[in-house]
Motif scaffolding. Structure first.
Motif, PDB file in Angstrom:
ATOM      1  N   ARG A 155      -1.444  -6.750 -11.138  1.00 53.01           N
ATOM      2  CA  ARG A 155      -1.708  -5.345 -10.870  1.00 53.01           C
ATOM      3  C   ARG A 155      -2.149  -5.156  -9.422  1.00 53.01           C
ATOM      4  N   LEU A 156      -2.933  -6.122  -8.925  1.00 51.53           N
ATOM      5  CA  LEU A 156      -3.396  -6.048  -7.536  1.00 51.53           C
ATOM      6  C   LEU A 156      -2.229  -6.135  -6.558  1.00 51.53           C
ATOM      7  N   GLU A 157      -1.251  -6.996  -6.899  1.00 53.45           N
ATOM      8  CA  GLU A 157      -0.062  -7.136  -6.059  1.00 53.45           C
ATOM      9  C   GLU A 157       0.738  -5.823  -6.039  1.00 53.45           C
ATOM     10  N   ASP A 158       0.898  -5.210  -7.206  1.00 52.48           N
ATOM     11  CA  ASP A 158       1.598  -3.925  -7.308  1.00 52.48           C
ATOM     12  C   ASP A 158       0.901  -2.860  -6.467  1.00 52.48           C
ATOM     13  N   GLU A 159      -0.415  -2.809  -6.576  1.00 47.42           N
ATOM     14  CA  GLU A 159      -1.182  -1.819  -5.811  1.00 47.42           C
ATOM     15  C   GLU A 159      -1.042  -2.065  -4.315  1.00 47.42           C
ATOM     16  N   TYR A 160      -1.069  -3.344  -3.935  1.00 45.73           N
ATOM     17  CA  TYR A 160      -0.937  -3.702  -2.518  1.00 45.73           C
ATOM     18  C   TYR A 160       0.408  -3.214  -1.970  1.00 45.73           C
ATOM     19  N   PHE A 161       1.506  -3.522  -2.697  1.00 55.01           N
ATOM     20  CA  PHE A 161       2.829  -3.116  -2.218  1.00 55.01           C
ATOM     21  C   PHE A 161       3.018  -1.602  -2.297  1.00 55.01           C
ATOM     22  N   TYR A 162       2.436  -0.962  -3.302  1.00 51.22           N
ATOM     23  CA  TYR A 162       2.502   0.496  -3.397  1.00 51.22           C
ATOM     24  C   TYR A 162       1.842   1.121  -2.171  1.00 51.22           C
ATOM     25  N   LYS A 163       0.656   0.580  -1.819  1.00 51.61           N
ATOM     26  CA  LYS A 163      -0.086   1.088  -0.663  1.00 51.61           C
ATOM     27  C   LYS A 163       0.700   0.861   0.629  1.00 51.61           C
ATOM     28  N   LYS A 164       1.292  -0.323   0.793  1.00 52.46           N
ATOM     29  CA  LYS A 164       2.094  -0.641   1.990  1.00 52.46           C
ATOM     30  C   LYS A 164       3.321   0.276   2.079  1.00 52.46           C
ATOM     31  N   ASP A 165       3.999   0.488   0.935  1.00 51.17           N
ATOM     32  CA  ASP A 165       5.167   1.381   0.914  1.00 51.17           C
ATOM     33  C   ASP A 165       4.762   2.798   1.310  1.00 51.17           C
ATOM     34  N   ARG A 166       3.628   3.228   0.754  1.00 47.65           N
ATOM     35  CA  ARG A 166       3.114   4.577   1.024  1.00 47.65           C
ATOM     36  C   ARG A 166       2.850   4.744   2.533  1.00 47.65           C
ATOM     37  N   GLU A 167       2.236   3.731   3.149  1.00 49.45           N
ATOM     38  CA  GLU A 167       1.945   3.779   4.586  1.00 49.45           C
ATOM     39  C   GLU A 167       3.235   3.859   5.398  1.00 49.45           C
ATOM     40  N   LEU A 168       4.239   3.060   5.005  1.00 45.00           N
ATOM     41  CA  LEU A 168       5.527   3.083   5.710  1.00 45.00           C
ATOM     42  C   LEU A 168       6.201   4.448   5.584  1.00 45.00           C
ATOM     43  N   ILE A 169       6.183   4.998   4.366  1.00 44.62           N
ATOM     44  CA  ILE A 169       6.802   6.306   4.125  1.00 44.62           C
ATOM     45  C   ILE A 169       6.090   7.386   4.960  1.00 44.62           C
ATOM     46  N   ASP A 170       4.745   7.335   4.992  1.00 47.46           N
ATOM     47  CA  ASP A 170       3.990   8.311   5.787  1.00 47.46           C
ATOM     48  C   ASP A 170       4.316   8.197   7.274  1.00 47.46           C
ATOM     49  N   LYS A 171       4.445   6.958   7.770  1.00 50.79           N
ATOM     50  CA  LYS A 171       4.799   6.739   9.186  1.00 50.79           C
ATOM     51  C   LYS A 171       6.186   7.289   9.477  1.00 50.79           C
TER      52      LYS A 171
END
Ligand code: ZN
Length: 108
Positions: free
Chosen positions: A11-27
């Motif tokens: 679950r931590l890995e999923d959250e980590y990648f979700y957060k990274k994807d979110r940051e990329l999308i926002d950028k």
């Protein structure tokens, strides 16, 4: 206690990648928005705000202004206007523009 099977993402890995994807999308969205704003500004660069035709830049010494040949609108900065009024040269600039525009109309 819950134990994950081998090879299953935690679950931590999923959250980590979700957060990274979110940051990329926002950028990417911010970069796209910036590109859009630059494009909108440059599309109107040296275009008359009243009629949309192109404006000609007129430079006389330190005085710079934009003049529309179509509707005779003039665009100049407040600093330029203050300078012209302060030095009593506003009428001279108006006369110069009127002469220029009438010359253009005669040659058209
Ligand atoms: Zn115009």
């Amino acid at each position: 206690m819950y134990k994950e099977g081998p090879g299953e993402p935690s679950r931590l890995e999923d959250e980590y990648f979700y957060k990274k994807d979110r940051e990329l999308i926002d950028k990417m969205k911010a970069a796209e928005q910036q590109k859009k704003e630059i494009l909108e500004r440059t599309q109107h660069y040296h275009k008359c705000s009243k009629c949309g035709h192109g404006m000609e830049e007129r430079v006389r010494g330190e005085i710079s202004l934009l003049c529309c040949h179509h509707c005779e609108s003039v665009h100049l900065s407040l600093r330029t206007l203050e300078s012209l009024a302060h030095h009593g040269r506003l009428k001279a600039v108006i006369n110069d523009l009127q002469d220029h525009l009438s010359t253009l109309k005669e040659s058209a």
